[in-house]
Design a protein around this motif. Sequence first.
Motif, PDB file in Angstrom:
ATOM      1  N   ALA A 172       1.578   6.435  -7.017  1.00  0.00           N
ATOM      2  CA  ALA A 172       0.431   7.265  -7.405  1.00  0.00           C
ATOM      3  C   ALA A 172       0.750   8.752  -7.265  1.00  0.00           C
ATOM      4  O   ALA A 172       0.381   9.562  -8.122  1.00  0.00           O
ATOM      5  N   VAL A 173       1.445   9.111  -6.205  1.00  0.00           N
ATOM      6  CA  VAL A 173       1.804  10.519  -6.004  1.00  0.00           C
ATOM      7  C   VAL A 173       2.762  10.980  -7.101  1.00  0.00           C
ATOM      8  O   VAL A 173       2.617  12.082  -7.641  1.00  0.00           O
TER       9      VAL A 173
ATOM     10  N   GLN B 250       0.814  11.467 -10.287  1.00  0.00           N
ATOM     11  CA  GLN B 250       0.007  12.676 -10.181  1.00  0.00           C
ATOM     12  C   GLN B 250       0.863  13.924 -10.364  1.00  0.00           C
ATOM     13  O   GLN B 250       0.453  14.873 -11.045  1.00  0.00           O
TER      14      GLN B 250
ATOM     15  N   THR C 140       1.036   4.018  -2.972  1.00  0.00           N
ATOM     16  CA  THR C 140       0.776   5.431  -2.682  1.00  0.00           C
ATOM     17  C   THR C 140       1.888   6.304  -3.246  1.00  0.00           C
ATOM     18  O   THR C 140       1.630   7.348  -3.858  1.00  0.00           O
TER      19      THR C 140
ATOM     20  N   LEU D  35       0.829  -1.202   0.000  1.00  0.00           N
ATOM     21  CA  LEU D  35       0.000   0.000   0.000  1.00  0.00           C
ATOM     22  C   LEU D  35       0.866   1.255   0.000  1.00  0.00           C
ATOM     23  O   LEU D  35       0.576   2.223  -0.717  1.00  0.00           O
ATOM     24  N   SER D  36       1.943   1.250   0.765  1.00  0.00           N
ATOM     25  CA  SER D  36       2.851   2.404   0.805  1.00  0.00           C
ATOM     26  C   SER D  36       3.509   2.611  -0.551  1.00  0.00           C
ATOM     27  O   SER D  36       3.616   3.744  -1.040  1.00  0.00           O
TER      28      SER D  36
END
Length: 81
Positions: free
Chosen positions: A22-23, A26, A19, A15-16
């Motif tokens: 994804a950042v 983005q 994340t 999950l980390s």
Amino acid sequence: MSWSSRLALAASALLSAATVVAVHIQQRRELERLRSGVLRDLERQNQKKENIRLLEEQIALTKQFVEERDQALMEKGSQQS
């Protein structure tokens, strides 16, 4: 370490990592959007300059046409007298 704690650690790490990825994605999209905005602004400025140049050219041609028309009318009027 128990099986459930290993699973929780793996899920947390996954999950980390997701994340973080994804950042970064983005941020890249945001940077690309900002760059494209600058390019669009530059294109708009260039188009505006071109439109102003065309307008000035059209104004000059209109003045020339009016002067030539007035001169032709004056010559025609003087020939009839």
